[in-house]
Design a protein around this motif. Structure first.
Motif, PDB file in Angstrom:
ATOM      1  N   LEU A  26      20.539  85.727 -18.920  1.00 52.66           N
ATOM      2  CA  LEU A  26      19.812  86.133 -17.968  1.00 52.66           C
ATOM      3  C   LEU A  26      17.990  85.930 -18.417  1.00 52.66           C
ATOM      4  O   LEU A  26      17.220  85.450 -17.526  1.00 52.66           O
ATOM      5  CB  LEU A  26      19.842  87.621 -17.612  1.00 52.66           C
ATOM      6  CG  LEU A  26      18.857  88.137 -16.626  1.00 52.66           C
ATOM      7  CD1 LEU A  26      19.102  87.672 -15.038  1.00 52.66           C
ATOM      8  CD2 LEU A  26      18.858  89.628 -16.436  1.00 52.66           C
ATOM      9  N   TYR A  35      10.709  89.095 -12.540  1.00 52.04           N
ATOM     10  CA  TYR A  35      11.215  90.478 -12.710  1.00 52.04           C
ATOM     11  C   TYR A  35      10.413  91.408 -13.056  1.00 52.04           C
ATOM     12  O   TYR A  35       9.600  91.305 -14.040  1.00 52.04           O
ATOM     13  CB  TYR A  35      12.682  90.502 -13.385  1.00 52.04           C
ATOM     14  CG  TYR A  35      13.814  89.942 -12.786  1.00 52.04           C
ATOM     15  CD1 TYR A  35      13.935  89.483 -11.416  1.00 52.04           C
ATOM     16  CD2 TYR A  35      14.983  89.607 -13.366  1.00 52.04           C
ATOM     17  CE1 TYR A  35      14.890  88.899 -11.010  1.00 52.04           C
ATOM     18  CE2 TYR A  35      16.073  88.942 -13.270  1.00 52.04           C
ATOM     19  CZ  TYR A  35      16.057  88.660 -11.681  1.00 52.04           C
ATOM     20  OH  TYR A  35      17.093  87.974 -11.242  1.00 52.04           O
ATOM     21  N   ASP A  39      12.791  96.673 -12.829  1.00 57.75           N
ATOM     22  CA  ASP A  39      14.063  95.883 -12.632  1.00 57.75           C
ATOM     23  C   ASP A  39      15.154  95.431 -13.838  1.00 57.75           C
ATOM     24  O   ASP A  39      16.318  95.778 -13.898  1.00 57.75           O
ATOM     25  CB  ASP A  39      13.774  94.754 -11.876  1.00 57.75           C
ATOM     26  CG  ASP A  39      13.122  95.020 -10.458  1.00 57.75           C
ATOM     27  OD1 ASP A  39      13.570  96.121  -9.825  1.00 57.75           O
ATOM     28  OD2 ASP A  39      12.635  94.057  -9.775  1.00 57.75           O
ATOM     29  N   GLN A  42      16.632  98.821 -15.020  1.00 57.67           N
ATOM     30  CA  GLN A  42      17.858  99.302 -13.986  1.00 57.67           C
ATOM     31  C   GLN A  42      18.960  98.202 -14.574  1.00 57.67           C
ATOM     32  O   GLN A  42      20.262  98.735 -14.637  1.00 57.67           O
ATOM     33  CB  GLN A  42      17.420  99.053 -12.802  1.00 57.67           C
ATOM     34  CG  GLN A  42      18.550  99.358 -11.724  1.00 57.67           C
ATOM     35  CD  GLN A  42      18.195  99.272 -10.395  1.00 57.67           C
ATOM     36  OE1 GLN A  42      17.007  98.806  -9.909  1.00 57.67           O
ATOM     37  NE2 GLN A  42      18.863  99.916  -9.613  1.00 57.67           N
ATOM     38  N   LEU A  43      18.733  96.982 -14.638  1.00 54.76           N
ATOM     39  CA  LEU A  43      19.775  95.956 -15.066  1.00 54.76           C
ATOM     40  C   LEU A  43      20.287  96.399 -16.441  1.00 54.76           C
ATOM     41  O   LEU A  43      21.946  96.467 -16.486  1.00 54.76           O
ATOM     42  CB  LEU A  43      19.455  94.635 -15.167  1.00 54.76           C
ATOM     43  CG  LEU A  43      19.286  93.781 -13.922  1.00 54.76           C
ATOM     44  CD1 LEU A  43      18.577  92.468 -14.143  1.00 54.76           C
ATOM     45  CD2 LEU A  43      20.490  93.523 -13.333  1.00 54.76           C
TER      46      LEU A  43
END
Length: 67
Positions: A26, A35, A39, A42-43
């Motif tokens: 990622l 991002y 975010d 949170q991932l």
């Protein structure tokens, strides 16, 4: 009879390896730079929840094993 190692250690190592591979995949993409920090956190939290769930399933399977 030889004593087997705890499956918890191998499960934790496996989850860390898969999580690290996914995070590296990622973070290598160009979209990752756009991002927001919230975010990304949170991932990471979602990944940890799935990791704990995977460990729980593995422990349940191991516990139900009639060995």
């Amino acid at each position: 009879m030889a004593k087997r190692k705890s499956p918890l250690i191998s499960t934790v190592v496996l989850v860390v390896i898969f999580g690290s591979l996914g995070l590296m995949n990622l973070s290598g993409k160009d979209r990752f730079k756009s991002y927001r920090t919230v975010d990304v956190v949170q991932l990471l939290g979602i990944g940890m929840c799935y990791g704990v769930a995977l460990m729980g399933v593995g422990m349940l399977i191991r516990k139900s094993d009639p060995d």
